[in-house]
Structures are given as structure tokens and as C-alpha cells.
Design a protein around this motif. Sequence first.
Motif, short mmCIF file in Angstrom:
data_model
loop_
_atom_site.label_atom_id
_atom_site.label_comp_id
_atom_site.label_asym_id
_atom_site.label_seq_id
_atom_site.Cartn_x
_atom_site.Cartn_y
_atom_site.Cartn_z
N ASN A 183 -44.79 8.15 9.26
CA ASN A 183 -44.63 7.08 10.25
C ASN A 183 -43.88 7.65 11.45
O ASN A 183 -42.72 8.04 11.34
N PHE A 184 -44.56 7.73 12.58
CA PHE A 184 -43.97 8.27 13.78
C PHE A 184 -43.26 7.14 14.53
O PHE A 184 -43.87 6.14 14.89
N MET A 185 -41.94 7.31 14.74
CA MET A 185 -41.12 6.30 15.40
C MET A 185 -40.73 6.83 16.77
O MET A 185 -40.30 7.96 16.89
N GLY A 186 -40.88 6.03 17.80
CA GLY A 186 -40.48 6.43 19.14
C GLY A 186 -41.55 6.08 20.16
O GLY A 186 -42.65 5.64 19.82
N ASP A 187 -41.21 6.29 21.41
CA ASP A 187 -42.10 5.98 22.51
C ASP A 187 -43.09 7.13 22.72
O ASP A 187 -42.70 8.25 23.02
N ARG A 188 -44.35 6.86 22.55
CA ARG A 188 -45.39 7.88 22.68
C ARG A 188 -45.39 8.54 24.06
O ARG A 188 -45.66 9.73 24.21
N ARG A 189 -45.03 7.77 25.09
CA ARG A 189 -45.09 8.27 26.47
C ARG A 189 -44.13 9.43 26.73
O ARG A 189 -44.44 10.31 27.52
N ASN A 190 -42.96 9.43 26.11
CA ASN A 190 -42.01 10.50 26.42
C ASN A 190 -42.04 11.66 25.41
O ASN A 190 -41.34 12.64 25.59
#
Length: 82
Positions: free
Chosen positions: A17-24
Motif C-alpha cells: 500500500n503506497f501512502m503519500g501524494d503521487r505528484r511529489n
Amino acid sequence: MSLTERDNNTISRKTLNFMGDRRNGIFIILAQPGIIWIFSDKTSAIFPLEITLINNNKKIINSNNEFQIYWDEHKGEVFSKT
């Protein structure tokens, strides 16, 4: 309050599960212990961790493997125990 991964999907015990803002491009991976990483033959493990966000909210995995969220200086909700 529910916990979702970066694409707003429900957290799964069977996948990474990837947590965080994909853009940065900054993220944390949550995984069930023993899952094999997609980029190697290593298996996942749990270690105590505390993350403080810009808004001073905290995400904590304690020594009992409980995931907790703290906000506004108050103890938050315990989401899971493995």
C-alpha cells in the motif's frame, strides 16, 4: 475515519500500500509482515516508526505493531494490530 492508500483505495493486507501524494514522488509503503517486495526477494517486516506531518499530525507504528494517528495534540485512533 478510514485509512486509504494514495489512490484512495482501501488498505489491503494482501498487497503493498503506497501512502503519500503521487505528484511529489514521496511515499511510504505499508505492508503486512511477510509480503515479498515487488522489486526483490526480500520479505516485509514491521519496525517502530513515528512520522510528523506538516500540520503536526503524527502517524505512529508502536512497539506493539499498532498503527495510530494523533491529531490536534490528542491521541487518535488505533487502526490495526498485527
